[in-house]
Design a protein around this motif. Structure first.
Motif, PDB file in Angstrom:
ATOM      1  N   LYS A   1     -33.602 -28.331  84.850  1.00  0.00           N
ATOM      2  CA  LYS A   1     -32.874 -29.402  85.544  1.00  0.00           C
ATOM      3  C   LYS A   1     -31.383 -29.069  85.589  1.00  0.00           C
ATOM      4  CE  LYS A   1     -32.222 -34.457  85.328  1.00  0.00           C
ATOM      5  NZ  LYS A   1     -32.725 -34.808  86.662  1.00  0.00           N
TER       6      LYS A   1
ATOM      7  N   LEU B   1     -37.305 -35.019  84.944  1.00  0.00           N
ATOM      8  CA  LEU B   1     -37.072 -34.076  86.030  1.00  0.00           C
ATOM      9  C   LEU B   1     -37.017 -34.760  87.394  1.00  0.00           C
ATOM     10  CD1 LEU B   1     -39.441 -31.149  84.940  1.00  0.00           C
ATOM     11  CD2 LEU B   1     -36.964 -31.277  84.677  1.00  0.00           C
ATOM     12  N   LYS B   2     -37.817 -35.786  87.588  1.00  0.00           N
ATOM     13  CA  LYS B   2     -37.997 -36.352  88.934  1.00  0.00           C
ATOM     14  C   LYS B   2     -37.213 -37.628  89.203  1.00  0.00           C
ATOM     15  CE  LYS B   2     -42.585 -34.281  89.392  1.00  0.00           C
ATOM     16  NZ  LYS B   2     -44.034 -34.497  89.540  1.00  0.00           N
TER      17      LYS B   2
ATOM     18  N   ILE C   1     -36.314 -26.082  80.382  1.00  0.00           N
ATOM     19  CA  ILE C   1     -35.995 -27.157  81.312  1.00  0.00           C
ATOM     20  C   ILE C   1     -34.957 -26.649  82.306  1.00  0.00           C
ATOM     21  CG2 ILE C   1     -34.972 -29.442  81.535  1.00  0.00           C
ATOM     22  CD1 ILE C   1     -37.808 -29.401  80.400  1.00  0.00           C
TER      23      ILE C   1
ATOM     24  N   TYR D   1     -33.935 -31.801  92.518  1.00  0.00           N
ATOM     25  CA  TYR D   1     -33.104 -30.601  92.582  1.00  0.00           C
ATOM     26  C   TYR D   1     -33.846 -29.409  93.180  1.00  0.00           C
ATOM     27  CZ  TYR D   1     -35.553 -29.279  88.256  1.00  0.00           C
ATOM     28  OH  TYR D   1     -36.519 -28.978  87.320  1.00  0.00           O
TER      29      TYR D   1
ATOM     30  N   HIS E   1     -29.667 -28.710  95.093  1.00  0.00           N
ATOM     31  CA  HIS E   1     -28.834 -29.058  93.947  1.00  0.00           C
ATOM     32  C   HIS E   1     -27.728 -30.021  94.379  1.00  0.00           C
ATOM     33  CE1 HIS E   1     -29.780 -25.394  91.137  1.00  0.00           C
ATOM     34  NE2 HIS E   1     -30.853 -25.995  91.585  1.00  0.00           N
TER      35      HIS E   1
ATOM     36  N   ASN F   1     -41.563 -25.531  86.987  1.00  0.00           N
ATOM     37  CA  ASN F   1     -40.284 -25.753  87.670  1.00  0.00           C
ATOM     38  C   ASN F   1     -39.948 -24.603  88.604  1.00  0.00           C
ATOM     39  OD1 ASN F   1     -39.983 -28.076  86.224  1.00  0.00           O
ATOM     40  ND2 ASN F   1     -38.452 -27.292  84.809  1.00  0.00           N
TER      41      ASN F   1
ATOM     42  N   ASP G   1     -33.607 -40.094  88.611  1.00  0.00           N
ATOM     43  CA  ASP G   1     -32.168 -39.962  88.379  1.00  0.00           C
ATOM     44  C   ASP G   1     -31.758 -40.711  87.110  1.00  0.00           C
ATOM     45  OD1 ASP G   1     -31.556 -38.381  90.549  1.00  0.00           O
ATOM     46  OD2 ASP G   1     -31.227 -40.074  91.896  1.00  0.00           O
TER      47      ASP G   1
ATOM     48  N   PRO H   1     -39.314 -32.379  91.576  1.00  0.00           N
ATOM     49  CA  PRO H   1     -37.986 -32.848  91.165  1.00  0.00           C
ATOM     50  C   PRO H   1     -36.999 -32.763  92.334  1.00  0.00           C
ATOM     51  CG  PRO H   1     -38.877 -31.301  89.563  1.00  0.00           C
ATOM     52  CD  PRO H   1     -39.772 -31.240  90.754  1.00  0.00           C
TER      53      PRO H   1
END
Length: 601
Positions: free
Chosen positions: A295, A276-277, A293, A552, A556, A72, A279, A550
């Protein structure tokens, strides 16, 4: 040092100013001194080593316990144009060789590794050939045997002080009580360093607890009414329950995926990737999921079983709202949770000292659950912080619970427990107090007791609440080796003898679909602004899918909200938004400006 910290923050990361003690930590590291950083999840710990890495010559080595966390952060740094890489067992041999070559050539600014990699044959010798600028030890609480995520391999990290004595070491964690903090300092050899405590408060999280009554149905109601389109994490104690709850939520039409150590590595990897990827994915998990994580847009963390202590609760709930936007920490629990946890604590592999500490920590969590005081006040007080008596963003502050004179009810409970030989659980004692006609009562002749039917003024739910509070106050013990039988503690004597009154919290049943408070609801200025935000999320998702990262990592939600609010029309104005650095402005500015232009007159 050619690059200044503030320039790195604004030009590379796109933030206008440091938060809290970030600048002080960074200056300390740039002075090549060791430190322990205690900073809440979402508080910006990673910048405390990423910015020094950019400002110093050489490569910063980041030691992290999980591959997911490494990946990440590397993806996010590469989006910013930073030369970052991870070296772990999930990468093919040729990729690992490529990273090692770049490392030796001095082409990397940050290298992420697991502690096991550090002790692989020849790796320390490899690092000795490089110009290492600093060591960052993330999730440093893993070094402590008193902590909730103890990892034996972290104990070996003291070798860094021996082999690289002139390289500053930065230990970082979001969770550490006093024993854990002391352990980190001693085991990592940070006695001559400095401690930075940034505070544990997460004001954007609304803490809410409820009595468990058909827990899965309660959870479903909470999700449907308040998080119908949000990503979230649900924690359960057992693998079987994880599977059952995930199936139940999925039947409502949501994407709900189970995650626990019993699943294959490939399934766990795919589940984590989807979370993560994509919604609005809900993960139902044991505590095997979560650490590392990154996220930011997890809008709720729910517990269907009681965590084992306040540290676990804080760390798990801290995975909600990392972006600073409103989020919920929701917990449903009952007496059965307490019995299960206390039984699990009877571990012959643990010393008596450790078992006693585990029990004290659980008692602190129970008191937190049953108190009528502000949740945030109690949470911060546990971690040694001063806190206001009311936060305005927890259930006890939003709807203050009433209290009642529970002296008589407690006396009935104590008397009934004593008269039945201090060997039966709360359910059976409640049946006696309510005058129920059960086979068990008939078998033991408990319908002849003076306390039989004496407690009909209170409902079964009321009695469950009373027993939980008496247990939390330490006036009752629960048998961990048998069937959860209740017994009296010496501290109940003044109540039982009428020498001291007792106030308890009244049970409150939350209304279904209760409206959120303004403080915890995302508010758009207009429907047009909300529509633009939705469009910007679509643009972001398309870009993320093209790069297999991902969403974000692109931007963000907080940055998208600013775009929707301010509607920049030029690249220069776009670059002024929080979270938009030079690299992202040049890479993505035109796509987002086009979307903004299409919806704005």
């Amino acid at each position: 040092m050619s690059l200044k910290p503030l320039d790195a923050l604004t030009n590379t990361f796109g933030y206008p100013a440091f938060r809290g003690q970030q600048d002080k930590v960074i200056d300390h590291v740039l002075a090549k001194r060791d430190a322990l950083v205690l900073m809440p999840t979402g508080g910006g710990k990673s910048l405390c080593y990423q910015i020094p890495a950019l400002c110093m010559d050489g490569v910063a080595v980041v030691i992290s316990p999980l591959i997911a966390l490494m990946q990440n952060q590397v993806e996010a740094l590469q989006q910013l144009g930073i030369a970052a890489a991870a070296l772990n067992s999930s990468h093919p041999r040729e990729d690992q060789d490529t990273v090692k070559t770049a490392l030796l050539k001095g082409e990397l600014k940050l290298l992420y590794i697991a502690p096991e990699r550090l002790f692989a044959v020849g790796f320390i010798n490899l690092l000795a050939k490089c110009n290492v600028s600093l060591f960052a030890i993330d999730e440093a609480h893993c070094v402590s045997q008193w902590g909730h995520d103890f990892r034996p391999e972290y104990l070996k990290l003291s070798i860094l002080a021996e082999k690289f004595g002139n390289v500053p070491r930065l230990a970082l964690t979001a969770t550490a009580d006093t024993p854990t903090e002391k352990d980190i300092i001693e085991r990592l050899g940070l006695q001559y360093g400095k401690i930075f405590r940034a505070g544990f408060d997460r004001p954007n999280i609304c803490y809410r607890l409820t009595s468990k009554s058909g827990g899965t149905a309660q959870l479903q109601s909470f999700i449907d009414s308040e998080h119908s389109e949000n990503a979230g994490i649900v924690y359960c104690m057992s693998r079987k329950k994880v599977e059952q709850v995930a199936t139940k939520i999925a039947q409502s039409g949501r994407i709900a995926l189970p995650y626990h150590a019993g699943l294959s590595a490939d399934i766990r990897k795919e589940t984590q990737s989807r979370f993560l990827k994509e919604d609005a994915v809900i993960i139902v998990a044991t505590i095997a999921f979560g650490m590392g994580i990154d996220k930011p847009d997890v809008r709720f963390v729910a517990h269907l079983d009681l965590p084992k202590n306040m540290e676990s609760y804080y760390q798990e709930t801290g995975r909600a709202g990392r972006d600073g936007l409103p989020a919920d920490a929701w917990l449903a629990y009952g007496l059965q949770d307490v019995a299960k946890l206390k039984a699990l604590m009877q571990n012959p592999d643990k010393s008596q000292q450790q078992q006693n500490l585990d029990h004290r920590k659980l008692d602190s969590l129970l008191q937190f659950c049953e108190s009528a005081l502000c949740r945030r006040h109690l949470l911060l007080k546990y971690f040694g912080e001063d806190a206001p008596s009311s936060c305005g963003n927890c259930d006890n502050c939003l709807t203050p619970p009433s209290q009642f004179d529970a002296t008589e009810a407690a006396q009935m409970a104590f008397s009934c427990i004593y008269r039945t030989g201090e060997m039966f659980g709360a359910g059976h004692v409640t049946d006696i107090l309510l005058g129920s006609e059960t086979d068990k009562i008939a078998k033991f002749g408990h319908d002849t007791l003076k306390t039989y039917g004496l407690g009909k003024a209170w409902s079964r739910a009321d009695w469950q609440s009373i027993f939980r509070q008496l247990l939390a106050l330490g006036m009752l013990n629960i048998d961990m080796e048998g069937y959860g039988g209740l017994s009296l503690h010496e501290s109940c004597r003044p109540i039982l003898k009428g020498e001291k009154p007792l106030q308890l919290k009244k049970l409150t049943i939350p209304k279904k679909g209760k409206a959120r408070t303004a403080k915890s609801r995302r508010v758009f200025a207009s429907k047009e602004e909300e529509a633009l935000f939705t469009l910007l999320k679509t643009v972001r998702l398309t870009l993320a899918k093209e790069q297999n990262v991902p969403p974000y990592v692109i931007f963000h939600d907080k940055t998208l909200l600013e775009m929707a609010q301010f509607k920049p029309r030029t690249l220069s104005a776009f670059g002024e938004l929080s979270g938009v650095g030079a690299s992202k402005k040049n890479k993505y500015g035109n796509q987002f400006l086009q979307a903004i232009g299409e919806t704005s007159p």
